[in-house]
Design an enzyme around this catalytic site. Structure first.
Site, PDB file in Angstrom:
ATOM      1  N   GLU A 256       0.592 -22.425  26.626  1.00 31.71           N
ATOM      2  CA  GLU A 256       0.274 -23.383  25.559  1.00 31.71           C
ATOM      3  C   GLU A 256      -1.104 -23.929  25.886  1.00 31.71           C
ATOM      4  O   GLU A 256      -1.239 -24.760  26.784  1.00 31.71           O
ATOM      5  CB  GLU A 256       1.306 -24.520  25.538  1.00 31.71           C
ATOM      6  CG  GLU A 256       2.710 -24.090  25.204  1.00 31.71           C
ATOM      7  CD  GLU A 256       2.834 -23.561  23.791  1.00 31.71           C
ATOM      8  OE1 GLU A 256       1.953 -23.844  22.956  1.00 31.71           O
ATOM      9  OE2 GLU A 256       3.805 -22.839  23.527  1.00 31.71           O
ATOM     10  N   CYS A 290      -4.132 -31.499  22.211  1.00 30.24           N
ATOM     11  CA  CYS A 290      -4.493 -30.111  21.902  1.00 30.24           C
ATOM     12  C   CYS A 290      -4.592 -29.902  20.396  1.00 30.24           C
ATOM     13  O   CYS A 290      -5.415 -29.142  19.922  1.00 30.24           O
ATOM     14  CB  CYS A 290      -3.464 -29.169  22.510  1.00 30.24           C
ATOM     15  SG  CYS A 290      -1.776 -29.658  22.125  1.00 30.24           S
TER      16      CYS A 290
HETATM   17  P1  NAD Z   1      -6.143 -27.768  33.032  1.00 27.73           P
HETATM   18  O1  NAD Z   1      -6.087 -26.360  32.572  1.00 27.73           O
HETATM   19  O2  NAD Z   1      -7.361 -28.234  33.734  1.00 27.73           O
HETATM   20  O3  NAD Z   1      -4.920 -28.093  34.011  1.00 27.73           O
HETATM   21  C1  NAD Z   1      -3.604 -27.918  33.619  1.00 27.73           C
HETATM   22  C2  NAD Z   1      -2.749 -27.734  34.855  1.00 27.73           C
HETATM   23  O4  NAD Z   1      -3.093 -26.505  35.491  1.00 27.73           O
HETATM   24  C3  NAD Z   1      -2.932 -28.826  35.900  1.00 27.73           C
HETATM   25  O5  NAD Z   1      -1.675 -29.142  36.443  1.00 27.73           O
HETATM   26  C4  NAD Z   1      -3.834 -28.152  36.932  1.00 27.73           C
HETATM   27  O6  NAD Z   1      -3.699 -28.678  38.223  1.00 27.73           O
HETATM   28  C5  NAD Z   1      -3.317 -26.724  36.878  1.00 27.73           C
HETATM   29  N1  NAD Z   1      -4.246 -25.693  37.352  1.00 27.73           N
HETATM   30  C6  NAD Z   1      -5.604 -25.724  37.345  1.00 27.73           C
HETATM   31  N2  NAD Z   1      -6.092 -24.547  37.844  1.00 27.73           N
HETATM   32  C7  NAD Z   1      -5.035 -23.774  38.156  1.00 27.73           C
HETATM   33  C8  NAD Z   1      -4.875 -22.452  38.683  1.00 27.73           C
HETATM   34  N3  NAD Z   1      -5.929 -21.691  38.998  1.00 27.73           N
HETATM   35  N4  NAD Z   1      -3.618 -21.972  38.863  1.00 27.73           N
HETATM   36  C9  NAD Z   1      -2.534 -22.720  38.532  1.00 27.73           C
HETATM   37  N5  NAD Z   1      -2.617 -23.974  38.045  1.00 27.73           N
HETATM   38  C10 NAD Z   1      -3.845 -24.493  37.840  1.00 27.73           C
HETATM   39  O7  NAD Z   1      -5.832 -28.656  31.737  1.00 27.73           O
HETATM   40  P2  NAD Z   1      -5.852 -30.233  31.629  1.00 27.73           P
HETATM   41  O8  NAD Z   1      -7.273 -30.672  31.641  1.00 27.73           O
HETATM   42  O9  NAD Z   1      -4.912 -30.824  32.584  1.00 27.73           O
HETATM   43  O10 NAD Z   1      -5.226 -30.438  30.170  1.00 27.73           O
HETATM   44  C11 NAD Z   1      -5.946 -30.407  28.991  1.00 27.73           C
HETATM   45  C12 NAD Z   1      -5.839 -29.053  28.327  1.00 27.73           C
HETATM   46  O11 NAD Z   1      -4.483 -28.783  28.005  1.00 27.73           O
HETATM   47  C13 NAD Z   1      -6.582 -29.004  27.020  1.00 27.73           C
HETATM   48  O12 NAD Z   1      -7.246 -27.777  26.914  1.00 27.73           O
HETATM   49  C14 NAD Z   1      -5.476 -29.091  25.984  1.00 27.73           C
HETATM   50  O13 NAD Z   1      -5.795 -28.552  24.731  1.00 27.73           O
HETATM   51  C15 NAD Z   1      -4.391 -28.333  26.666  1.00 27.73           C
HETATM   52  N6  NAD Z   1      -3.099 -28.686  26.092  1.00 27.73           N
HETATM   53  C16 NAD Z   1      -2.419 -27.773  25.344  1.00 27.73           C
HETATM   54  C17 NAD Z   1      -1.221 -28.124  24.732  1.00 27.73           C
HETATM   55  C18 NAD Z   1      -0.446 -27.154  23.885  1.00 27.73           C
HETATM   56  O14 NAD Z   1       0.733 -27.403  23.663  1.00 27.73           O
HETATM   57  N7  NAD Z   1      -1.025 -26.098  23.398  1.00 27.73           N
HETATM   58  C19 NAD Z   1      -0.729 -29.417  24.913  1.00 27.73           C
HETATM   59  C20 NAD Z   1      -1.459 -30.313  25.666  1.00 27.73           C
HETATM   60  C21 NAD Z   1      -2.626 -29.940  26.276  1.00 27.73           C
END
Ligand code: NAD
Length: 528
Positions: A256, A290
């Site tokens: 997502e 998002c």
């Molecule tokens: P992010 O991708 O920076 O981090 C998300 C999670 O992934 C965190 O827990 C982070 O620690 C982890 N992570 C980071 N690098 C990783 C790796 N290499 N391997 C495994 N895990 C890793 O996102 P964010 O800044 O926390 O959240 C915002 C983003 O989430 C925005 O792009 C937003 O659009 C998206 N989002 C999507 C939805 C949806 O339902 N489509 C909902 C909410 C947020």
């Protein structure tokens, strides 16, 4: 606190370039309020030993957890719903303190979570029930499709809706009979802890739920521990890394990811209503959703009226009479690096010819991390503000010649999460909706859908794949296992050896009888 040399990496080595208010160079993450900078608490960063132990326990615990069956698991999930109810005030205050949410929006998130858990309670038994299937080529055998758990599900969640986006997949996975290893965002550790406390309060066996803290390096290590399924919500770049790591191990993933959602305002829209809806959906949680409205694609002839009404909506709801932001409505920008991205995108757009209708700057005078509610007009499709995600209270307005041009502009995006169509002609709205390449379209609404439990949630293109919520969200925490058992023993198995002459004609007869285009063709099966 001792400083780790090898693991986890120092803030400067991290993938966010060190734009962090968490301190990962020690073995703890310190949570700070984005409103005040106050320290809220700290949690330990998971070590390789923690990860190894959690997976070992989760694997062992899962077997008994699946075996007790869905009815008994539902009892635990009901207890979890009650614990989340009892913890309401604590949860809401943590969402406000750690994420910088306003009261109303923290309450909405809690409501959405209660509804999600209750939804799973309502549908769980039916959706996970075995489904008998009649197989016409094997009428002597009974076929049943059963829903089996994957095993250990790794849930990785972001910071913007840390409660909703964690509890949903955790509950789905647990209800389906999986055990869960959960890594909250490093910017939502306190929310993660309150979720873990509610799960413990519900009496869910500790071996089937493990919370581990850390940043991307820990997330990566968790995937290397080889979960059986990954449910990830987060950004596109991280989603791609996770998809690559999962592909190496052939681990199924639900992704997502981000969005660049558009509101398409057609010339027959109720403009004041559209303006209010768009401003709410663009500014909710300071635009850190998002599915928030980030692009407004308005048919040229009503563009000026819409801009005027949108500005009025901001002045009415987000600013006081002196033009100062109302901090009970405008949330803070949760992370320091996001506010820098928002500033850079807006400044670049303005340099490129975009017009600031209102806002357009960081509110440094408030302390903390606040950005002014902003409308940009005269934006063009190639600008970064139109192509990349903007996690701030900013809507960028593009003009379209007509309906078809608006559809084209919407689809000209790497993302495909949601969109909305604003028109007074509902049939027209539906017709336009079907031409948009996104996971969900609302007519005369936007964003509310992201908190709805009954329908599937997820995007297309770079917004990811797989679905959460609805029935699909639960089914995707399972894999089907078909079991077939004989009803009666046939004297001769029709497809087994030996292929004696009577059997040789069997396939031909069946093809004639079942698929012959005419009655004559079908009857041929019996003439042979
Ligand atoms: P992010 O991708 O920076 O981090 C998300 C999670 O992934 C965190 O827990 C982070 O620690 C982890 N992570 C980071 N690098 C990783 C790796 N290499 N391997 C495994 N895990 C890793 O996102 P964010 O800044 O926390 O959240 C915002 C983003 O989430 C925005 O792009 C937003 O659009 C998206 N989002 C999507 C939805 C949806 O339902 N489509 C909902 C909410 C947020």
């Amino acid at each position: 606190m001792a400083v780790s040399r090898e693991y986890p990496p120092t803030a400067a080595e991290r993938e966010d370039g060190g734009h962090s208010r968490v301190h990962l160079d020690s073995r703890v993450i310190v949570a700070r309020s984005p409103r005040t900078g106050d320290v809220l608490g700290q949690v330990p960063v998971a070590t390789p030993l923690h990860i190894q132990t959690a997976f070992a326990e989760a694997r062992l615990g899962q077997i008994a957890w699946e075996r007790i069956g869905v009815r008994r698991r539902l009892i635990f999930i009901r207890a979890l719903r009650d614990a989340l109810y009892r913890q309401r005030e604590r949860i809401i205050s943590i969402l406000m303190a750690e994420q910088g949410k306003v009261l109303a929006e923290a309450q909405f998130e809690h409501l959405a979570v209660m509804e999600m858990v209750d939804h799973y309670l309502r549908i769980g038994e039916r959706v996970l029930a075995p489904v008998p299937v009649t197989v016409r080529l094997q009428p002597h055998r009974r076929f049943v499709i059963e829903r089996r758990a994957y095993g250990v599900v790794l849930v990785i969640s972001p910071w913007n809706y840390p409660l909703f986006l964690s509890v949903g997949p955790i509950v789905g996975a647990l209800l389906a009979g999986n055990s869960v290893v959960y890594k909250p965002s490093e910017y939502a550790t306190q929310v993660g802890e309150v979720i873990a406390a509610a799960i413990a309060e519900a009496g869910i066996p500790p071996e089937v739920f493990h919370i581990l803290h850390g940043d991307g390096a820990v997330g990566k290590a968790l995937i290397e521990a080889h979960p059986d399924k990954i449910a990830f919500t987060g950004s596109v770049p991280t989603g791609k890394k996770i998809a690559r790591a999962a592909a190496e191990r052939l681990i199924p993933v639900t992704l997502e990811l981000g969005g660049k959602d558009a509101a398409l305002v057609l010339e027959d829209a109720d403009i004041p209503h559209a303006a209010r809806g768009i401003i709410w959906a663009g500014m909710f949680n300071a635009g850190q959703t998002c599915a928030s409205v980030e692009r407004v694609i308005v048919v040229r002839q009503v563009a000026d009226r819409l801009l005027e009404e949108m500005k009025r909506a901001i002045q009415e709801h987000l600013l006081d009479p002196a033009g100062r932001p109302v901090l009970s409505t405008l949330a803070a920008v949760t992370t320091p690096f996001q506010i820098e991205i928002v500033e850079a995108q807006v400044n670049e757009a303005v340099t490129g010819g975009a017009r600031v209708i209102i806002g357009g700057r960081r509110l440094r005078e408030l302390g903390g991390q606040f950005y002014a509610p902003t409308i940009l007009a005269d934006v063009t499709p190639e600008m970064r503000i139109c192509r990349e995600e903007t996690f701030g209270p900013v809507v960028a307005v593009l003009q379209a010649e007509d309906e078809q041009d608006a559809i084209r502009l919407n689809n000209d995006s790497a993302f495909g999460l949601t969109a909305s169509v604003w028109t007074q002609d509902r049939e027209r709205g539906l017709r336009v909706a079907r031409q948009l390449r996104v996971g969900h379209v609302s007519v005369n609404s936007h964003l509310v859908i992201s908190g709805i439990s009954e329908v599937p949630w997820g995007g297309v293109k770079e917004s990811g794949y797989g679905r959460m919520h609805g029935e699909e969200g639960l089914l995707q925490m399972t894999c089907s296992q078909t079991v077939d058992v004989e009803r009666v023993r046939l004297p001769v198995e029709p497809f087994w050896y030996p292929y004696h002459p009577a059997k040789l004609g069997l396939a031909r007869r069946l093809v004639d009888a079942l698929y012959g285009p005419t009655l004559r063709d079908r009857l041929r099966a019996f003439w042979r």
